[in-house]
Design an enzyme around this catalytic site. Sequence first.
Site, PDB file in Angstrom:
ATOM      1  N   SER A  92      42.881  39.061  41.090  1.00  0.00           N
ATOM      2  CA  SER A  92      44.249  38.683  41.444  1.00  0.00           C
ATOM      3  C   SER A  92      44.534  37.305  40.881  1.00  0.00           C
ATOM      4  O   SER A  92      43.614  36.503  40.670  1.00  0.00           O
ATOM      5  CB  SER A  92      44.405  38.659  42.963  1.00  0.00           C
ATOM      6  OG  SER A  92      45.622  38.060  43.352  1.00  0.00           O
ATOM      7  N   TYR A 124      42.020  36.459  51.473  1.00  0.00           N
ATOM      8  CA  TYR A 124      42.310  37.192  50.244  1.00  0.00           C
ATOM      9  C   TYR A 124      41.967  36.341  49.022  1.00  0.00           C
ATOM     10  O   TYR A 124      41.303  36.802  48.088  1.00  0.00           O
ATOM     11  CB  TYR A 124      43.793  37.571  50.215  1.00  0.00           C
ATOM     12  CG  TYR A 124      44.202  38.377  49.002  1.00  0.00           C
ATOM     13  CD1 TYR A 124      43.888  39.731  48.907  1.00  0.00           C
ATOM     14  CD2 TYR A 124      44.907  37.789  47.953  1.00  0.00           C
ATOM     15  CE1 TYR A 124      44.267  40.473  47.793  1.00  0.00           C
ATOM     16  CE2 TYR A 124      45.280  38.519  46.846  1.00  0.00           C
ATOM     17  CZ  TYR A 124      44.964  39.857  46.767  1.00  0.00           C
ATOM     18  OH  TYR A 124      45.329  40.591  45.663  1.00  0.00           O
TER      19      TYR A 124
END
Length: 263
Positions: A139, A151
């Site tokens: 990401s 995350y």
Amino acid sequence: MSGYPGLSGRTIVVTGAARGQGAAAALMLAGAGARVVATDVAAEPAADFSDTSVEYRRLDVANEGGWGDLAAFLRATLGGVPLKGLLNNAGITHRSRLGRIERSDWDRVLAVNVTGAMLGIQALAPLMGDGSSIVNVGSSAGLTGHYPAAYTTSKWALRGLTHVAATEYGPRGIRANIIHPGFIETEMTAGAPAAMRRSQLELTPLERLGQADEVAAVAAFLLSDAASYMSGAEIPVDGAFTSSAGAKYMADRIASEGAAAGS
């Protein structure tokens, strides 16, 4: 698809494939002639895999036993042919800042996003051979200090796992690379706050959000023989969001204020 050589008739595993990026990748790989084993924690896929070479199997990537079962299934059905590829796409997010995140949420995100990928590599690399490919989906949060603590941490960790895999399995001819999507229009990002979407557009030089097929195309390339000498690479698919590092927003503000002053 001539752009993805070496995929026709070969088997590729895609995790997190019930919908979104994973489903898009599964369908694109099937379109290139691959046999795709699509997995997800959902009992049934939201995507329509009928009339394709996609086989759907339920799998919790954080469950070591589930990976063992998948490896046994593949060993029985590959007929001695090496597994061509593994696309570790499964991932979850939790939008909580460092000072507020609960330990249980932290553990859950890392279990899926990092440990799940590690377990998949452990279980399926023994079935791979020269020319096989591992692709992890990171990401843009793994290249920046994005605010969702768990995350962001998980995606930075996945970068390390990718480089370890590239180093360890390189002598066997197995490649490992990682893709870093930016803000992609999927079910997972649909619940993002409106302010986050607006800010993303202001910070992205291409001035649009990404589509799942755009990530899938890069994954298919890395899984194919077209990327036969690429390993240990990190590829952003983010409209230059991480490359710009906020410079677009600053330049736009300077131009706007300059125009206002001259009017």
